[in-house]
Design an enzyme around this catalytic site. Structure first.
Site, PDB file in Angstrom:
ATOM      1  N   GLY A   9       0.936  -1.198   0.080  1.00  0.00           N
ATOM      2  CA  GLY A   9       0.071   0.227  -0.017  1.00  0.00           C
ATOM      3  C   GLY A   9       0.934   1.211   0.232  1.00  0.00           C
ATOM      4  N   SER A 135      -8.489   0.132  12.214  1.00  0.00           N
ATOM      5  CA  SER A 135      -9.184   1.663  11.961  1.00  0.00           C
ATOM      6  C   SER A 135     -10.145   1.948  13.116  1.00  0.00           C
ATOM      7  CB  SER A 135     -10.110   1.578  10.652  1.00  0.00           C
ATOM      8  OG  SER A 135     -10.813   2.556  10.588  1.00  0.00           O
ATOM      9  N   GLU A 137     -12.761   2.585  12.564  1.00  0.00           N
ATOM     10  CA  GLU A 137     -14.179   2.380  12.032  1.00  0.00           C
ATOM     11  C   GLU A 137     -14.695   0.956  12.842  1.00  0.00           C
ATOM     12  OE1 GLU A 137     -16.878   2.824   9.416  1.00  0.00           O
ATOM     13  OE2 GLU A 137     -16.257   5.042  10.084  1.00  0.00           O
ATOM     14  N   TYR A 158     -16.653  -2.321   5.455  1.00  0.00           N
ATOM     15  CA  TYR A 158     -15.150  -1.967   5.720  1.00  0.00           C
ATOM     16  C   TYR A 158     -15.006  -2.174   7.051  1.00  0.00           C
ATOM     17  CZ  TYR A 158     -11.155   1.188   6.468  1.00  0.00           C
ATOM     18  OH  TYR A 158      -9.997   1.664   6.740  1.00  0.00           O
ATOM     19  N   ARG A 193      -4.166  13.301   0.857  1.00  0.00           N
ATOM     20  CA  ARG A 193      -5.394  12.674   1.088  1.00  0.00           C
ATOM     21  C   ARG A 193      -5.924  12.389  -0.225  1.00  0.00           C
ATOM     22  NH1 ARG A 193      -8.049   8.750   4.139  1.00  0.00           N
ATOM     23  NH2 ARG A 193      -9.299   9.737   5.733  1.00  0.00           N
TER      24      ARG A 193
HETATM   25  P1  NAP Z   1      -5.259   4.947   0.668  1.00  0.00           P
HETATM   26  O1  NAP Z   1      -4.880   6.352   0.444  1.00  0.00           O
HETATM   27  O2  NAP Z   1      -6.540   4.514   0.223  1.00  0.00           O
HETATM   28  O3  NAP Z   1      -4.246   4.020   0.319  1.00  0.00           O
HETATM   29  C1  NAP Z   1      -4.537   2.386   0.246  1.00  0.00           C
HETATM   30  C2  NAP Z   1      -3.383   1.712  -0.515  1.00  0.00           C
HETATM   31  O4  NAP Z   1      -3.835   0.520  -0.721  1.00  0.00           O
HETATM   32  C3  NAP Z   1      -3.053   2.244  -1.736  1.00  0.00           C
HETATM   33  O5  NAP Z   1      -1.537   2.150  -2.023  1.00  0.00           O
HETATM   34  C4  NAP Z   1      -3.655   1.398  -2.818  1.00  0.00           C
HETATM   35  O6  NAP Z   1      -3.380   1.069  -4.070  1.00  0.00           O
HETATM   36  C5  NAP Z   1      -3.557  -0.125  -2.045  1.00  0.00           C
HETATM   37  N1  NAP Z   1      -4.474  -1.074  -2.396  1.00  0.00           N
HETATM   38  C6  NAP Z   1      -5.821  -0.973  -2.463  1.00  0.00           C
HETATM   39  N2  NAP Z   1      -6.181  -2.197  -2.917  1.00  0.00           N
HETATM   40  C7  NAP Z   1      -5.112  -2.917  -2.825  1.00  0.00           C
HETATM   41  C8  NAP Z   1      -4.995  -4.403  -3.482  1.00  0.00           C
HETATM   42  N3  NAP Z   1      -6.225  -5.209  -3.670  1.00  0.00           N
HETATM   43  N4  NAP Z   1      -3.836  -5.046  -3.309  1.00  0.00           N
HETATM   44  C9  NAP Z   1      -2.830  -4.036  -2.949  1.00  0.00           C
HETATM   45  N5  NAP Z   1      -2.739  -2.934  -2.717  1.00  0.00           N
HETATM   46  C10 NAP Z   1      -3.990  -2.247  -2.534  1.00  0.00           C
HETATM   47  O7  NAP Z   1      -5.293   4.679   2.345  1.00  0.00           O
HETATM   48  P2  NAP Z   1      -4.481   5.374   3.663  1.00  0.00           P
HETATM   49  O8  NAP Z   1      -5.261   6.482   3.965  1.00  0.00           O
HETATM   50  O9  NAP Z   1      -2.911   5.579   3.098  1.00  0.00           O
HETATM   51  O10 NAP Z   1      -4.616   4.395   4.587  1.00  0.00           O
HETATM   52  C11 NAP Z   1      -3.773   3.369   4.756  1.00  0.00           C
HETATM   53  C12 NAP Z   1      -4.223   2.049   5.435  1.00  0.00           C
HETATM   54  O11 NAP Z   1      -4.910   2.802   6.890  1.00  0.00           O
HETATM   55  C13 NAP Z   1      -5.445   1.561   4.848  1.00  0.00           C
HETATM   56  O12 NAP Z   1      -5.520   0.067   5.350  1.00  0.00           O
HETATM   57  C14 NAP Z   1      -6.829   2.180   5.599  1.00  0.00           C
HETATM   58  O13 NAP Z   1      -7.835   1.439   5.556  1.00  0.00           O
HETATM   59  C15 NAP Z   1      -6.101   2.291   6.909  1.00  0.00           C
HETATM   60  N6  NAP Z   1      -6.596   3.524   7.852  1.00  0.00           N
HETATM   61  C16 NAP Z   1      -6.639   4.631   7.380  1.00  0.00           C
HETATM   62  C17 NAP Z   1      -6.950   5.747   7.997  1.00  0.00           C
HETATM   63  C18 NAP Z   1      -6.966   7.130   7.621  1.00  0.00           C
HETATM   64  O14 NAP Z   1      -7.563   8.036   8.332  1.00  0.00           O
HETATM   65  N7  NAP Z   1      -6.475   7.401   6.586  1.00  0.00           N
HETATM   66  C19 NAP Z   1      -7.394   5.396   9.298  1.00  0.00           C
HETATM   67  C20 NAP Z   1      -7.453   4.261   9.994  1.00  0.00           C
HETATM   68  C21 NAP Z   1      -6.955   3.318   8.988  1.00  0.00           C
HETATM   69  P3  NAP Z   1      -3.481   2.096  -5.400  1.00  0.00           P
HETATM   70  O15 NAP Z   1      -2.763   3.488  -5.109  1.00  0.00           O
HETATM   71  O16 NAP Z   1      -3.125   1.295  -6.498  1.00  0.00           O
HETATM   72  O17 NAP Z   1      -5.118   2.374  -5.205  1.00  0.00           O
HETATM   73  N1  GDD Z   2     -16.487  10.976   2.013  1.00  0.00           N
HETATM   74  C1  GDD Z   2     -17.295  11.584   2.245  1.00  0.00           C
HETATM   75  N2  GDD Z   2     -17.870  12.692   1.349  1.00  0.00           N
HETATM   76  N3  GDD Z   2     -17.680  11.750   3.594  1.00  0.00           N
HETATM   77  C2  GDD Z   2     -18.669  12.887   3.743  1.00  0.00           C
HETATM   78  C3  GDD Z   2     -19.343  13.503   2.875  1.00  0.00           C
HETATM   79  C4  GDD Z   2     -19.122  13.355   1.669  1.00  0.00           C
HETATM   80  O1  GDD Z   2     -19.472  13.930   0.538  1.00  0.00           O
HETATM   81  N4  GDD Z   2     -20.399  14.492   3.516  1.00  0.00           N
HETATM   82  C5  GDD Z   2     -20.361  13.772   4.572  1.00  0.00           C
HETATM   83  N5  GDD Z   2     -19.266  12.805   5.096  1.00  0.00           N
HETATM   84  C6  GDD Z   2     -19.096  12.439   6.478  1.00  0.00           C
HETATM   85  C7  GDD Z   2     -19.182  10.772   6.236  1.00  0.00           C
HETATM   86  O2  GDD Z   2     -20.569  10.535   6.368  1.00  0.00           O
HETATM   87  C8  GDD Z   2     -18.497  10.488   7.658  1.00  0.00           C
HETATM   88  O3  GDD Z   2     -19.156  10.322   8.561  1.00  0.00           O
HETATM   89  C9  GDD Z   2     -17.306  11.515   7.555  1.00  0.00           C
HETATM   90  O4  GDD Z   2     -17.790  12.801   6.692  1.00  0.00           O
HETATM   91  C10 GDD Z   2     -15.972  11.196   7.241  1.00  0.00           C
HETATM   92  O5  GDD Z   2     -15.979  10.230   6.142  1.00  0.00           O
HETATM   93  P1  GDD Z   2     -14.649  10.059   5.161  1.00  0.00           P
HETATM   94  O6  GDD Z   2     -13.819  11.166   4.947  1.00  0.00           O
HETATM   95  O7  GDD Z   2     -14.987   9.162   4.041  1.00  0.00           O
HETATM   96  O8  GDD Z   2     -14.051   9.043   6.473  1.00  0.00           O
HETATM   97  P2  GDD Z   2     -14.438   7.814   7.092  1.00  0.00           P
HETATM   98  O9  GDD Z   2     -14.573   8.226   8.661  1.00  0.00           O
HETATM   99  O10 GDD Z   2     -15.546   7.212   6.568  1.00  0.00           O
HETATM  100  O11 GDD Z   2     -13.134   6.832   6.723  1.00  0.00           O
HETATM  101  C11 GDD Z   2     -11.987   7.114   6.934  1.00  0.00           C
HETATM  102  O12 GDD Z   2     -11.474   7.149   8.223  1.00  0.00           O
HETATM  103  C12 GDD Z   2     -11.342   5.674   8.910  1.00  0.00           C
HETATM  104  C13 GDD Z   2     -10.936   5.755  10.296  1.00  0.00           C
HETATM  105  O13 GDD Z   2     -12.014   6.286  11.138  1.00  0.00           O
HETATM  106  C14 GDD Z   2     -11.252   6.314   5.912  1.00  0.00           C
HETATM  107  O14 GDD Z   2      -9.738   6.757   6.024  1.00  0.00           O
HETATM  108  C15 GDD Z   2     -11.010   5.125   6.415  1.00  0.00           C
HETATM  109  O15 GDD Z   2     -10.238   4.127   5.728  1.00  0.00           O
HETATM  110  C16 GDD Z   2     -10.688   4.920   7.984  1.00  0.00           C
HETATM  111  O16 GDD Z   2     -10.404   3.472   8.261  1.00  0.00           O
END
Ligand code: NAP
Ligand code: GDD
Length: 352
Positions: A9, A135, A137, A158, A193
């Site tokens: 990733g 996460s 989540e 998810y 992001r």
């Molecule tokens: P992201 O930007 O969506 O990156 C996801 C990565 O996974 C990308 O490199 C993507 O490749 C790769 N990927 C997706 N499907 C795959 C597959 N089938 N095989 C191999 N690689 C694959 O996510 P992030 O925000 O960096 O988050 C990193 C991790 O932390 C994720 O597991 C996410 O669920 C978790 N997480 C994120 C947050 C947050 O707030 N950011 C919070 C809690 C947990 P491509 O570039 O080719 O799509």
């Molecule tokens: N994406 C999105 N788009 N979210 C929206 C919108 C919209 O137009 N309008 C309101 N929201 C609200 C969603 O309903 C959610 O409650 C909140 O904004 C955050 O949405 P996201 O930014 O999509 O993040 P997330 O909290 O659902 O998930 C992210 O955080 C998780 C950790 O708590 C992702 O990064 C997950 O991969 C990660 O695990």
């Protein structure tokens, strides 16, 4: 001795920051990328060098978590000291549209890696440390503040898949004595992001509205509350977990919560805009089941890892708005010079 890390990733938001952090610590950094018809390495291009050069920089290997044999082969080829599994179909709303695929990548994908890891550790007699990207989540509708002892109640395919991955990881740690850590990370954001997560969707719109490239921003639930931190701070916690004597699980969060509405107001005000003139609520962005309120308690990480967040919520939004205003200025200049058509406007205003 140079340590070798494998980031699965690496092309994602966190993967790119982690690669920078580890390269700065002089790790030999390897990453898994997926084959795609367009280049998907924008976030790590600055770290990649021609493999024919003296210093190859970050080294990339094709692979996919849906393909167990390549996961196994990459592990055997790279022989890493540390493996970070950051790969996921990480969009919660999309997981309702693609539940089976999400479970395959997030839950089964994790199992494929740790199965391969289990065999690799036995056959090579090497000690390998593994980080699993869990996460907030997984807490879903459990009331805040959430910490390592809070019961899980996921609210999306998810979240359920991440919880399966979490428990697979704990089971493999206990059953096979593997060094596996689960990070339970709350939302973390940055200028890198993905553009359909709410913070970036908002800051991109602010930049484009201020340049006249877009007028409306379509959003869903403005009442949901999240604990938003800065991604570069959070990848440091991942690394710290793997440097401890014993493997363990940690919540990583700021301990502060804000509503989506507050985020919108702050981001628009940052650019001198009145959000009420531009934001439109569109039902399509509502989720069948929502996570209403996330606010993490990272006291264990502070005590045991010495980790604490550095960037505050207002600083994060300022950073993202500044970045996206510059990006919109370039987009405007390129479009005026006839190099691009700003046709993505509609998608930018509405994507997920
Ligand atoms: P992201 O930007 O969506 O990156 C996801 C990565 O996974 C990308 O490199 C993507 O490749 C790769 N990927 C997706 N499907 C795959 C597959 N089938 N095989 C191999 N690689 C694959 O996510 P992030 O925000 O960096 O988050 C990193 C991790 O932390 C994720 O597991 C996410 O669920 C978790 N997480 C994120 C947050 C947050 O707030 N950011 C919070 C809690 C947990 P491509 O570039 O080719 O799509
Ligand atoms: N994406 C999105 N788009 N979210 C929206 C919108 C919209 O137009 N309008 C309101 N929201 C609200 C969603 O309903 C959610 O409650 C909140 O904004 C955050 O949405 P996201 O930014 O999509 O993040 P997330 O909290 O659902 O998930 C992210 O955080 C998780 C950790 O708590 C992702 O990064 C997950 O991969 C990660 O695990």
């Amino acid at each position: 001795m140079t340590k070798r890390a494998l980031i699965i990733g690496i092309t994602g938001q966190d993967g790119s920051y982690l690669a920078e952090l580890l390269a700065g610590k002089l790790y030999d950094v390897h990453g898994v990328i997926r084959r795609s018809s367009l280049f998907n390495t924008d976030r790590i291009d600055h770290m990649y060098c021609d493999p024919h050069s003296q210093n190859p920089g970050v080294r990339l290997h094709y692979g996919d978590l849906t393909d167990a044999s390549t996961v196994r082969r990459v592990l055997e080829d790279v022989k890493p000291d540390e493996v970070y599994n950051l790969a996921a179909q990480s969009h919660v709303r999309v997981s309702f549209d693609m539940p089976e695929y999400t479970a395959d990548v997030v839950a089964m994908g994790t199992l494929r890696i740790i199965e391969a890891l289990r065999d690799h550790v036995i056959h090579s007699s090497r000690a390998v440390r593994y980080y699993q990207a869990g996460s907030s989540e997984m807490f879903g509708s459990a009331p805040p503040p959430q910490n390592e002892k809070t019961p899980f109640y996921p609210r999306s395919p998810y979240g359920v898949s991440k919880l399966a991955a979490h428990w697979f990881s704990i089971n493999y740690r206990e059953a096979y004595n593997l060094f596996i850590c689960n990070g339970i990370l709350f939302n973390h954001e940055s200028p890198r992001r993905g553009e359909t997560f709410v913070t970036r969707k908002v800051t991109r719109a602010v930049g484009r509205i201020s340049q006249g490239l877009q007028d409306k921003l379509y959003l869903g639930n403005l009442s949901a509350r999240r604990d938003w931190g800065y991604a570069a701070d959070y990848v440091e916690a991942m690394w710290l977990m793997l440097q401890q004597d014993e493997p363990d699980d940690f919540v990583i969060a700021t301990g502060e919560t804000h509503s989506v509405g507050e985020l919108v107001e702050l981001a628009f005000a940052e650019a001198g805009l009145d959000w009420r003139r531009h934001v439109v609520i569109d039902q399509r962005y509502l989720r069948p089941t929502e996570v209403d309120n996330l606010c993490g308690d990272a006291a264990k990480a502070t005590d045991q890892l010495g980790w604490r967040p550095r960037v505050t919520f207002p600083e994060l939004i300022t950073m993202m708005v500044a970045h996206d205003c510059k990006l919109a200025q370039s987009e405007q200049a390129l479009s005026q010079a006839g190099f691009i058509t700003p046709a993505r406007g509609a998608a930018m205003a509405g994507g997920n």
